[in-house]
Design a protein around this motif. Sequence first.
Motif, short mmCIF file in Angstrom:
data_model
loop_
_atom_site.label_atom_id
_atom_site.label_comp_id
_atom_site.label_asym_id
_atom_site.label_seq_id
_atom_site.Cartn_x
_atom_site.Cartn_y
_atom_site.Cartn_z
N ASP A 1 0.80 -1.22 0.00
CA ASP A 1 0.00 0.00 0.00
C ASP A 1 0.83 1.27 0.00
O ASP A 1 0.29 2.37 0.11
N SER A 2 2.16 1.13 -0.13
CA SER A 2 3.07 2.29 -0.17
C SER A 2 2.98 3.17 1.06
O SER A 2 3.23 4.38 1.00
N LYS A 3 2.63 2.55 2.19
CA LYS A 3 2.55 3.30 3.44
C LYS A 3 3.61 2.78 4.42
O LYS A 3 3.95 1.61 4.41
N SER A 4 4.11 3.67 5.25
CA SER A 4 5.07 3.26 6.26
C SER A 4 4.36 2.59 7.42
O SER A 4 3.16 2.78 7.64
N GLY A 5 5.09 1.77 8.17
CA GLY A 5 4.52 1.09 9.33
C GLY A 5 5.57 0.25 10.01
O GLY A 5 6.73 0.19 9.57
N SER A 6 5.17 -0.42 11.08
CA SER A 6 6.13 -1.21 11.85
C SER A 6 5.70 -2.66 12.03
O SER A 6 6.34 -3.39 12.78
N ASP A 7 4.64 -3.10 11.33
CA ASP A 7 4.27 -4.50 11.42
C ASP A 7 5.05 -5.30 10.38
O ASP A 7 5.93 -4.77 9.70
N SER A 8 4.72 -6.58 10.23
CA SER A 8 5.51 -7.46 9.38
C SER A 8 5.35 -7.17 7.89
O SER A 8 6.16 -7.61 7.07
N GLN A 9 4.30 -6.42 7.53
CA GLN A 9 4.05 -6.11 6.13
C GLN A 9 4.42 -4.68 5.76
O GLN A 9 4.09 -4.22 4.67
N HIS A 10 5.10 -3.99 6.67
CA HIS A 10 5.46 -2.60 6.41
C HIS A 10 6.88 -2.31 6.87
O HIS A 10 7.43 -2.99 7.74
N LEU A 11 7.43 -1.25 6.28
CA LEU A 11 8.76 -0.76 6.63
C LEU A 11 8.69 0.76 6.77
O LEU A 11 7.69 1.38 6.39
N ASN A 12 9.77 1.35 7.27
CA ASN A 12 9.79 2.80 7.44
C ASN A 12 11.21 3.31 7.21
O ASN A 12 12.11 3.00 7.97
N SER A 13 11.39 4.06 6.14
CA SER A 13 12.70 4.62 5.76
C SER A 13 13.72 3.51 5.53
O SER A 13 14.76 3.42 6.19
N ILE A 14 13.42 2.66 4.56
CA ILE A 14 14.30 1.52 4.26
C ILE A 14 15.51 1.98 3.45
O ILE A 14 15.42 2.82 2.57
N LEU A 15 16.67 1.40 3.79
CA LEU A 15 17.89 1.75 3.06
C LEU A 15 18.58 0.48 2.55
O LEU A 15 18.25 -0.01 1.50
N GLY A 16 19.53 -0.07 3.30
CA GLY A 16 20.29 -1.20 2.80
C GLY A 16 19.47 -2.46 2.60
O GLY A 16 18.52 -2.73 3.35
N ILE A 17 19.83 -3.24 1.57
CA ILE A 17 19.16 -4.51 1.30
C ILE A 17 20.21 -5.52 0.90
O ILE A 17 21.19 -5.19 0.22
N PHE A 18 20.05 -6.77 1.36
CA PHE A 18 21.02 -7.83 1.09
C PHE A 18 20.27 -9.13 0.83
O PHE A 18 19.31 -9.45 1.54
N VAL A 19 20.70 -9.89 -0.19
CA VAL A 19 20.13 -11.20 -0.47
C VAL A 19 21.18 -12.26 -0.15
O VAL A 19 22.30 -12.23 -0.69
N ASP A 20 20.84 -13.18 0.73
CA ASP A 20 21.74 -14.26 1.14
C ASP A 20 21.61 -15.40 0.13
O ASP A 20 20.78 -16.29 0.28
#
Length: 372
Positions: free
Chosen positions: A100-119
Amino acid sequence: MKNIVFTTVVCLTLFPNANGFVYPNDGVFANPSDVHSFYQCSSSTSYLIHCPAGLVRNDAQKKCDWKVVDPIIHCAVSNQPNCREKTRWTTDGIVIVGVDSKSGSDSQHLNSILGIFVDTLHGNNVYVADRSNNRIQMFLGNSLISGGITVARGNGADSNPNQLSSPLDVYVDKNENIYIADDGNQRIQMRQKGATSGITVAGGNGGDEELNKLNILKFTNGSSDGIIVAGQQEDESSAKILSRPTNVFVDDCETLYVAVTANDRIQKACNTVAGVYGEGSNASQFNQPWTVKLDQYNNMYIVDTFNGRIQKWRPNDSAGVTIIGGNGFDDKPNQLWFSYSLALDSEGNIFVNDLGNHRIQKFNVLSETNSY
């Protein structure tokens, strides 16, 4: 969890079973005809054990495990085959979190995401530095849209071993230890797999005037002091002076690549390999390139943040190709809104953080465009 299939056959010591394999005694034995299974022999009975889908036999640890992909790069060879020379990706991304392009803190949301890594060594699990939530989220590679799992929680933004403050980036080693750029505490935290507290492996002593001059530091194993490997300000060469370096990548040949955002260029060691024509939006230019990553064929993938696109530069190219985005800033599947990081999985699929839309998008590789 996938079921493991057991098939029972009778075996006698030093005699072959129905499949012709000879067992010298009780124990676990490799299946010579299939890397996806093994035999376990006990009390004159053998069990053919099949690994779950996607796993292979690990003979050293006598268990089923993810296949380790050997690097394809040959450091001494200059002309190597490029199996992704003409590869293309889907133009529309699949949202794995933040639909939904909204920020949040539950398992389906993030807030100000930066680094990403794939193991890529452990099922292509995706790790995200969820900056404003002071946590690291993991998304399982085999069920990406099922929601994030918190693997490092801030417990409030502070500097205790079980806390984080505005994490910027994340990296996972072969043992699934998690390394976190804990920006608010000016330190690198390492959390062992399953641990609830971290160990400071670099920094954590406050800002250092001498080592805060836009340098790249190398910390050898066990050392608390960094060695400047790029960005020495006293150097006369402008290629060695870094203005706002935001990301580093070290390839399999231990060559250092740096995204130098304020200079709108990508550095390889002390040489500029992309972005020599200054700020702009044509194929040979960048506008605030934030992250650079390489695949096993030495193709560079660059997050061109303020142009809203991902650029691919093949080895020795003088200009890049837009493979994702470049369609303006908004929330459509083919658009990016201030992306700062990307990561590739073992198949070449690209994950992009879309900070303005509080989402992670996956762009699938079009396998028919590979040249294997």
